[in-house]
Write a protein that holds these residues in place. Structure first.
Motif: not given
Length: 381
Positions: A294-302, A307-322, A328-330
């Motif tokens: 259910d998830e692909t990780r490249v620590f800590p960058f990606w 299902d698009d409920t969480y995405f992270r491109l560290w240190p630039f962008w993070e989005s999640a669904v509660d 939410y995105g930031r």
């Protein structure tokens, strides 16, 4: 009237002050924050919750639903009341029977008593490690086993007949086996009893560091230079180490695993009844890269989810669904670990330059801590 209206409205003053009354959230960063039943003061210096508080991680107070409490400055001092035992004592006093004291305290290493530490119950010591005593549950006969130790770990004895003068000779009677060691860890011998949760009845021995052998109803294993090399067979399949921890292979009914530490690991999980593969996991670089069902990780960058409920491109962008479907995105997202509520409450706003919140068909945008705000129609996902 204006002050009451202001306190009932969500707003933010740069990264320093924020309030969201609908979520019972208030923060005066970095000094203080409160979210529902949790309050932080100069986090991580002090945190308080509904029934506990913590100061600098080593001073802690906890009140329990059974009426007891515990205060500790670990590992030096602790005191408290065992609420369960207190109720038992009150019942005994009501019928005129004597009772033990439910309160406890300790000043390590001089003297102490504690009802439950790790797996130990009713732990008591004097001038540790000169003398200590503790109990452990014995589920097989629904009883308790008491252990006394003098000059721990060198000499101990138990009320089930086990005793040891470590490292010269130790014998232990357990729920599923009798275990003996001589000149630990050189010689180990174990007699196992019939048990549905283990390998069954049989024997096992090891002459460390050369060789070992397991002969049980549901397990056959050879060990060479243990724990480096081993091969085991069970009704579910086999597993081998060549050598551990660098090369491990398992071919079991519910799992097939190949590991070349720290470079590569692949796991296939199967349904027990029909052997159909349920999912698979692939890792590279000792979990630096993980391909999960259910998830692909490249620590800590990606980090991304299908299902698009969480995405992270560290240190630039993070989005999640509660849980309510709010997205939410930031930008930026400097903290490399997610799901740390205290960091979000007290620190993350200082480096979050842009935020957006999508509710149904509307997206709210905030730039530079809310100095610039606008609303757009939400894009379908």
């Amino acid at each position: 009237m204006f002050a009451n209206l202001l306190l009932a409205t969500a707003f933010q003053v740069l990264p320093f002050y924020e309030q969201r009354p609908a979520q019972d959230f208030y923060a005066l960063r970095p000094f203080w924050s409160r979210e529902a039943e949790t309050t932080d003061v100069l986090w991580p210096v002090f945190t308080a919750h509904r029934d506990w508080w913590r100061f600098c991680f080593f001073t802690h107070y906890q009140s329990n639903a059974d009426g007891g409490y515990q205060f500790e400055v670990m590992p030096i001092w602790w005191n408290g009341v065992d609420g369960r035992r207190k109720k038992e004592e009150e019942g005994r006093r009501a019928v005129g029977k004597s009772a033990d004291d439910s309160s406890y305290w300790g000043l390590f290493p001089i003297y102490g008593r504690h009802p439950h530490v790790l797996t130990l119950y009713d732990w008591e010591f004097v001038l540790w490690p000169v003398w200590m005593r503790y109990r452990m549950p014995r589920p097989k006969d629904k009883a308790w086993m008491t252990t006394n130790a003098v000059l721990f770990p060198f000499f101990h004895w138990r009320d089930d007949g086990s005793w040891g003068f470590w490292p010269f000779y130790v014998t232990s009677h357990n729920r599923a086996d009798d275990h003996t060691t001589v000149l630990w860890p050189l010689w180990n011998w174990k007699t196992s009893f019939a048990d549905r949760d283990t390998g069954g009845a049989g024997t096992s021995w090891m002459f460390w560091p050369l060789v070992g052998r397991v002969d049980r109803e549901r397990e056959r294993q050879w060990l060479f230079l243990p724990p480096l090399f081993s091969y085991a067979e069970t009704p579910d399949g086999w597993r081998g180490r060549y050598p551990w921890p660098f090369v491990e292979i398992e071919r079991l009914k519910r799992r097939s695993r190949t590991s070349v530490f720290p470079l590569y690991e692949h796991i296939d999980n199967f349904r027990y009844l029909d052997g159909v593969k349920e999912d698979e996991i692939t890792r590279f670089g000792w979990r630096l890269v993980e391909l999960l069902p259910d998830e692909t990780r490249v620590f800590p960058f990606w980090v991304s989810r299908p299902d698009d409920t969480y995405f992270r491109l560290w240190p630039f962008w993070e989005s999640a669904v509660d849980a309510q479907g709010v997205r939410y995105g930031r930008f930026l997202s400097l903290f490399p670990i997610r799901w740390v509520p205290a960091v979000d409450r007290n620190l993350s706003k200082f480096w979050t330059l842009y935020e957006r919140v999508t509710r149904r068909d509307v997206t709210e945008h905030a730039l530079f801590w809310g100095l610039v705000r606008w609303t757009t129609a939400a894009q379908p996902h």
